[in-house]
Motif scaffolding. Structure first.
Motif, mmCIF file in Angstrom:
data_model
loop_
_atom_site.group_PDB
_atom_site.id
_atom_site.type_symbol
_atom_site.label_atom_id
_atom_site.label_comp_id
_atom_site.label_asym_id
_atom_site.label_seq_id
_atom_site.Cartn_x
_atom_site.Cartn_y
_atom_site.Cartn_z
ATOM 1 N N ALA A 1 0.818 -1.208 0.000
ATOM 2 C CA ALA A 1 0.000 0.000 0.000
ATOM 3 C C ALA A 1 0.856 1.264 0.000
ATOM 4 O O ALA A 1 0.432 2.301 -0.512
ATOM 5 C CB ALA A 1 -0.930 -0.009 1.213
ATOM 6 N N LEU B 1 -11.018 2.656 6.987
ATOM 7 C CA LEU B 1 -10.118 2.954 5.877
ATOM 8 C C LEU B 1 -8.768 2.255 6.046
ATOM 9 O O LEU B 1 -8.205 1.739 5.084
ATOM 10 C CB LEU B 1 -9.911 4.465 5.759
ATOM 11 C CG LEU B 1 -11.020 5.266 5.084
ATOM 12 C CD1 LEU B 1 -10.680 6.745 5.078
ATOM 13 C CD2 LEU B 1 -11.248 4.777 3.659
ATOM 14 N N ARG C 1 -7.655 -0.109 3.202
ATOM 15 C CA ARG C 1 -6.580 0.368 2.335
ATOM 16 C C ARG C 1 -5.228 -0.211 2.708
ATOM 17 O O ARG C 1 -4.456 -0.614 1.844
ATOM 18 C CB ARG C 1 -6.472 1.902 2.407
ATOM 19 C CG ARG C 1 -7.597 2.658 1.745
ATOM 20 C CD ARG C 1 -7.290 4.127 1.679
ATOM 21 N NE ARG C 1 -6.755 4.666 2.931
ATOM 22 C CZ ARG C 1 -6.589 5.964 3.163
ATOM 23 N NH1 ARG C 1 -6.918 6.836 2.234
ATOM 24 N NH2 ARG C 1 -6.107 6.390 4.313
ATOM 25 N N ASN D 1 -6.022 -4.489 3.912
ATOM 26 C CA ASN D 1 -6.896 -5.336 3.089
ATOM 27 C C ASN D 1 -7.563 -6.394 3.961
ATOM 28 O O ASN D 1 -7.607 -7.582 3.631
ATOM 29 C CB ASN D 1 -6.101 -6.004 1.959
ATOM 30 C CG ASN D 1 -6.996 -6.691 0.936
ATOM 31 O OD1 ASN D 1 -8.168 -6.323 0.777
ATOM 32 N ND2 ASN D 1 -6.473 -7.698 0.256
ATOM 33 N N GLU E 1 -13.881 6.387 -0.806
ATOM 34 C CA GLU E 1 -12.757 5.439 -0.801
ATOM 35 C C GLU E 1 -13.224 4.027 -0.484
ATOM 36 O O GLU E 1 -12.736 3.053 -1.067
ATOM 37 C CB GLU E 1 -11.710 5.887 0.216
ATOM 38 C CG GLU E 1 -10.923 7.108 -0.226
ATOM 39 C CD GLU E 1 -9.568 7.183 0.445
ATOM 40 O OE1 GLU E 1 -8.812 6.197 0.359
ATOM 41 O OE2 GLU E 1 -9.268 8.227 1.039
ATOM 42 N N ALA F 1 -13.170 0.540 -2.652
ATOM 43 C CA ALA F 1 -12.559 -0.668 -2.110
ATOM 44 C C ALA F 1 -13.528 -1.846 -2.098
ATOM 45 O O ALA F 1 -13.163 -2.929 -1.636
ATOM 46 C CB ALA F 1 -12.040 -0.409 -0.699
#
Length: 527
Positions: A86, A169, A173, A176, A198, A202
């Motif tokens: 990431a 988040l 992000r 995962n 966001e 995802a």
């Protein structure tokens, strides 16, 4: 004159290692600062507490994780790999020679001050699973610890599935590992709606955005993007409860409907994570335009503690900064440039830190949410989950339940009368009720208590002072806390445990402590 052997005077700290520039936090600001400082010729250590140990996440530290962490978060190696995927800049910095410590929590910063004159310069306390807890000396520090979410109580908010928008988040992000398929967002701030976009990207379905006000709190262009993504915005509503099963939340109950979901996201307030700075003694103040309590910064992002700087979201949060990481990057580079100049490795940069414009009244917005969700709740529930303290017990200043004291509601006296003149003090509330003293260290209830006290006394939110932070600002095990110490400190161990002899003049203290040797007839003096 003889020196009291129990005093810290003359004692030494075990400093395990040193670096020129210590950077705490590997987000956009921290990575930018590390790159700029390394390119400027400084020795740089970059630490980040991610991946956070699963046991720590279970206490909702540093975010409100809400039991929606996938099983993979138990695998530290897998989480580290996902974090590097990431944030590929971290691998690049490591290859360039930056000392990067992932899974390392900074639990304290210490600088010479009136009550810490014996500290040998600037020192940080770090903890990880390999080395345990140890101290690192540094010349300059840049704190880029980011943000966390404001908690919001409602019946059922202690069920698995109620988590912070920022925590969701991070799980989606960075790790995962978000165990959620369909969520409802509480709050329509710009930060909340950006998180919605966001999460949708995802793969998380956002069933609705719920807002207690009559209209969304974000700019119309952002609201239009949310509606274009097919997300319903429900205004004039606050949560009344949840439906649940053995796995946690199955729906959010509103006044006239229930929205099916497996997660409820708390997006009513993004809070600058200033605990490390405030505990170190840096001056902080409430700034409506920067997201709440933030450190007071001078040139180059320097706090009131010389050599300690702040950058990124912990230095302030506003809509433009949330939507454009380049602003946090600019703050990180500015702080690194100033740190290099302080080390004599560069000239001082022009102080062009991004500045926010005027914002809506953040205090009134948070107070309105607490009024709608907590004060007007259909049933009592804990505002402080760790200590199980309700809003009524906070406002009545009720003693902790474990004392079994008779309930004597202070209905005839205001909080000002109860706590003394001046604005209500959350630290006094903490001492009297234990609200905010649990394992999460007030992260779920701190802002709610502030809003409750402001509502009780009809004050603006910023008038209520910030509750105190203390080191360690991250939970650490007793084993990790067992750092090497000066043998001279260990020799006077009993004086650190509040035993009576600590009040006896040191020249009258027996060489070896025994209960039988306690001299109750001697005059006691304070050290």
């Amino acid at each position: 004159m003889n020196t009291d052997p129990r005093s810290v005077a003359g004692k030494r700290l075990e400093i395990a290692e040193r670096t020129q520039i210590l950077i705490v936090g590997a987000g956009p600001a921290g990575i930018a600062a590390a790159r700029h400082a390394h390119q400027g010729g400084a020795q740089v250590m970059l630490v980040d507490e991610h991946p956070v140990p699963f046991e720590t996440m279970g206490e909702s530290v540093p975010q409100i994780w809400g039991g929606r962490m996938g099983g993979s978060v138990r695998n530290r190696n897998a989480m580290t790999e996902r974090m590097l995927e990431a944030r590929p800049d971290l691998a690049e910095l490591f290859e360039a020679g930056v000392d990067i410590r992932l899974g390392t929590a900074c639990w304290g910063l210490f600088a010479n001050q009136p009550n810490l004159g014996w500290i040998p310069g600037l020192v940080a306390g770090l903890a990880d699973e390999e080395q345990g807890s140890h101290l690192v000396g540094f010349d300059q520090a840049i704190v880029a610890t980011g943000r966390r979410d404001m908690g919001l109580a409602f019946p059922g908010w202690d069920m698995p599935g109620v988590l912070g928008a920022g925590a969701a988040l991070v799980l989606a992000r960075l790790y995962n590992a978000l165990d959620s398929r369909r969520a409802v967002m509480l709050g329509s701030t710009p930060e909340a709606l950006l998180a919605v976009l966001e999460l949708v990207s995802a793969g998380v379905a956002i069933a609705a955005v719920v807002e207690q006000a009559a209209a969304p709190a974000a700019p119309e262009d952002l609201v239009a993007r949310i509606r274009a993504a097919g997300v319903e915005i429900v205004t004039g509503e606050a949560p009344r409860g949840v439906t649940s099963d053995a796995d946690g939340v199955t729906g959010l109950v509103l006044r006239n409907r229930t929205i099916a979901c497996d997660s409820v996201l708390l997006g009513v307030g993004a809070v600058p994570m200033i605990d490390l700075l405030h505990a170190a003694g840096a001056r902080c103040a409430f700034d409506n335009d920067r997201g709440g309590f933030v450190p007071l910064l001078g040139a180059g992002g320097e706090t009131s503690l010389p050599g300690i700087r702040a950058a990124g979201d912990c230095a302030g949060i506003w809509p433009a900064k949330s939507s454009d990481p380049a602003l946090a990057v600019a703050e990180g580079r500015l702080a690194a440039g100033a740190a290099l100049a302080a080390l004599g490795l560069a000239t001082a940069p022009a102080d062009v830190a991004p500045q926010p414009g005027p914002a809506a009244d953040l205090g009134e917005y948070r107070k309105a949410w607490v009024r709608a969700s907590v004060v007007e709740a259909v049933a009592e529930m804990p505002v402080c989950q760790c200590e199980e303290v309700t809003a009524r017990e906070i406002l009545d200043v009720s003693p902790p339940r474990y004392l079994n004291a008779p309930h004597l509601p202070n209905l005839t006296r205001s909080l000002t009368e109860i706590l003394g003149e001046g604005p209500p003090d959350p630290d006094q509330i903490k001492r009297l009720t234990r609200a905010g003293m649990g394992p999460c260290q007030g992260r779920r209830c701190r802002e709610q208590i502030q809003a409750l006290l402001a509502l009780q006394e009809d004050l603006s939110l910023g008038v209520v002072p910030l509750a105190g932070y203390r080191s360690p600002v991250r939970p650490i095990s007793l084993a990790a806390a067992a750092m090497p110490e000066d043998p001279a400190i260990a020799a006077a161990w009993d004086s650190w445990f509040g035993m009576p002899r600590q009040w006896i003049p040191f020249w009258d203290v027996e060489e070896h402590y025994t209960v039988a040797a306690l001299a109750t007839e001697k005059e006691h003096v304070s050290e």
